[in-house]
Design a protein around this motif. Structure first.
Motif, PDB file in Angstrom:
ATOM      1  N   ARG A 134       0.820  -1.225   0.000  1.00 52.86           N
ATOM      2  CA  ARG A 134       0.000   0.000   0.000  1.00 52.86           C
ATOM      3  C   ARG A 134       0.847   1.265   0.000  1.00 52.86           C
ATOM      4  NH1 ARG A 134      -3.618  -0.491   5.182  1.00 52.86           N
ATOM      5  NH2 ARG A 134      -1.628  -1.223   6.025  1.00 52.86           N
ATOM      6  N   GLU A 135       2.092   1.164   0.407  1.00 57.10           N
ATOM      7  CA  GLU A 135       2.933   2.348   0.553  1.00 57.10           C
ATOM      8  C   GLU A 135       3.683   2.739  -0.714  1.00 57.10           C
ATOM      9  OE1 GLU A 135       4.349   2.076   5.176  1.00 57.10           O
ATOM     10  OE2 GLU A 135       5.436   0.833   3.724  1.00 57.10           O
ATOM     11  N   ILE A 136       3.797   1.801  -1.683  1.00 56.22           N
ATOM     12  CA  ILE A 136       4.722   1.982  -2.801  1.00 56.22           C
ATOM     13  C   ILE A 136       3.977   2.153  -4.113  1.00 56.22           C
ATOM     14  CG2 ILE A 136       6.641   0.944  -4.079  1.00 56.22           C
ATOM     15  CD1 ILE A 136       7.376   1.709  -1.274  1.00 56.22           C
ATOM     16  N   THR A 137       4.467   3.040  -4.948  1.00 58.36           N
ATOM     17  CA  THR A 137       3.966   3.155  -6.311  1.00 58.36           C
ATOM     18  C   THR A 137       5.132   3.483  -7.236  1.00 58.36           C
ATOM     19  OG1 THR A 137       2.257   4.151  -7.719  1.00 58.36           O
ATOM     20  CG2 THR A 137       3.446   5.638  -6.222  1.00 58.36           C
ATOM     21  N   LEU A 138       4.851   3.495  -8.526  1.00 54.81           N
ATOM     22  CA  LEU A 138       5.868   3.815  -9.526  1.00 54.81           C
ATOM     23  C   LEU A 138       6.007   5.325  -9.645  1.00 54.81           C
ATOM     24  CD1 LEU A 138       7.735   2.815 -11.854  1.00 54.81           C
ATOM     25  CD2 LEU A 138       5.747   2.970 -13.360  1.00 54.81           C
ATOM     26  N   LEU A 181      12.968  -1.701 -11.518  1.00 54.24           N
ATOM     27  CA  LEU A 181      12.102  -0.528 -11.387  1.00 54.24           C
ATOM     28  C   LEU A 181      11.678  -0.313  -9.939  1.00 54.24           C
ATOM     29  CD1 LEU A 181       9.594  -0.494 -14.385  1.00 54.24           C
ATOM     30  CD2 LEU A 181      11.226   1.281 -13.767  1.00 54.24           C
ATOM     31  N   LEU A 182      11.334  -1.402  -9.282  1.00 52.01           N
ATOM     32  CA  LEU A 182      10.909  -1.304  -7.891  1.00 52.01           C
ATOM     33  C   LEU A 182      11.997  -0.662  -7.043  1.00 52.01           C
ATOM     34  CD1 LEU A 182       8.810  -2.062  -5.693  1.00 52.01           C
ATOM     35  CD2 LEU A 182       9.991  -4.255  -5.484  1.00 52.01           C
ATOM     36  N   VAL A 187       8.498   4.710  -5.271  1.00 58.74           N
ATOM     37  CA  VAL A 187       8.402   5.842  -4.349  1.00 58.74           C
ATOM     38  C   VAL A 187       7.221   5.638  -3.410  1.00 58.74           C
ATOM     39  CG1 VAL A 187       9.461   7.499  -5.936  1.00 58.74           C
ATOM     40  CG2 VAL A 187       6.983   7.143  -6.005  1.00 58.74           C
ATOM     41  N   LEU A 188       7.288   6.302  -2.265  1.00 61.02           N
ATOM     42  CA  LEU A 188       6.173   6.255  -1.333  1.00 61.02           C
ATOM     43  C   LEU A 188       4.989   7.023  -1.915  1.00 61.02           C
ATOM     44  CD1 LEU A 188       7.943   6.857   2.093  1.00 61.02           C
ATOM     45  CD2 LEU A 188       7.101   4.702   1.168  1.00 61.02           C
TER      46      LEU A 188
END
Length: 305
Positions: A134-138, A181-182, A187-188
């Motif tokens: 839930r904390e991470i996105t591209l 990429l991860l 990013v948060l």
């Protein structure tokens, strides 16, 4: 101008990824799809060419993440919010699923895309970054440079996607792209303050316990004891913090370990099955084939010269 009919694979992509998918936008803009393939695991790759004197292209919340790598051209294409910064071979763009962007496209472009869903990107969040999905996105990045990612993209573009072994190699390469990429472009989420779920210490304890015992039969009761929670509360909170229910997350970890052992060792398939917690080689073959469309031995042969 009336848009040209799109290839059937793009209609399938639009259905899977959403009507505002990047591939649908390009098709409607009369870009030419040279090659397209589904790699399994809901991962897709495409190679495009486009030539136009000048045109505006708009992406509006496509619903899936995209990694773009220029193979040739793009020297006069720019994002409107970043005027004066242009594309070039081996420059990359990371486009998250919820992003919106406008581009001025000019001249010749030859580029490849990797399409993937947000859950693919966050699959390794717990294992590789010690973060909740839930904390991470591209990150939304335009024309950045990364030698390793560019090399992986070129390897994908040069692979034969019509060959079963080529598809298996491409699947493996695509997973490496997602891992890179991860780590480099994860990013948060802005303002993300996840509520509920497991504590950081409990999540780590469960993650480490599962990885240390993948060769055994893991039960919900056993994991509940590790977390010091009831089975009911663990099942609910595990899904919140790991992105999947316990059985599904553990199954994914078994397959990840199996892929690594097949790729990096010469262990017999029966030993790989045992080290990954499968009851026997037959059970392992069945699960692996369901996941990757090929038997373990074929997968191993495809990844080796």
């Amino acid at each position: 101008m009336t848009a040209l009919p799109s290839p059937p694979e793009l209609d399938t992509a639009a259905a899977r990824f959403g009507l505002h998918s990047v591939c649908r936008t390009l098709s409607d803009a009369n870009a030419t799809l040279q090659r397209f393939a589904w790699l399994g695991d809901q991962l897709a790759v495409a190679v495009w060419t486009r030539y136009t004197r000048e045109a505006e292209t708009v992406y509006q919340q496509p619903g899936h993440h995209t990694l773009s790598c220029y193979l040739d051209g793009g020297y006069r294409t720019e994002r409107q919010r970043l005027p004066g910064i242009y594309g070039a071979p081996e420059r990359l763009c990371a486009l998250p699923g919820d992003h919106e962007s406008r581009w001025w496209v000019r001249g010749h472009m030859h580029f490849m895309h990797v399409y993937f869903l947000p859950e693919h990107f966050t699959r390794g969040a717990v294992r590789e970054l010690d973060r909740e999905p839930r904390e991470i996105t591209l990150a939304d990045r335009t024309y950045f440079e990364d030698e390793r990612l560019a090399a992986l993209c070129r390897a994908l573009a040069n692979e034969d996607w019509t060959d079963p072994a080529g598809l298996l190699r491409s699947n493996e390469t695509a997973h490496e792209v997602l891992s890179q990429l991860l780590r480099s472009q994860g990013v948060l989420r802005a303002g993300a303050k996840p509520k509920g779920g497991l504590s950081v210490a409990t999540r780590r304890r469960l993650r480490d316990y599962i990885h240390a015992h993948l060769d055994t039969t893991l039960t919900l009761g056993e994991l509940a004891d590790v977390a010091c929670l009831s089975e009911y509360h663990l099942a609910r909170m595990f899904r919140t913090s790991f992105g999947k229910p316990p059985h599904a997350w553990i199954a994914a970890q078994r397959l990840d370990r199996a892929r690594a052992l097949l790729r990096d060792t010469v262990l017999p398939v029966a030993q790989v099955a045992a080290q990954c917690g499968y009851a026997n080689a037959s059970h392992f073959n069945h699960r692996f084939r369901d996941a990757f469309g090929a038997a373990p031995n074929m997968y191993r042969q495809a990844l080796r010269p």
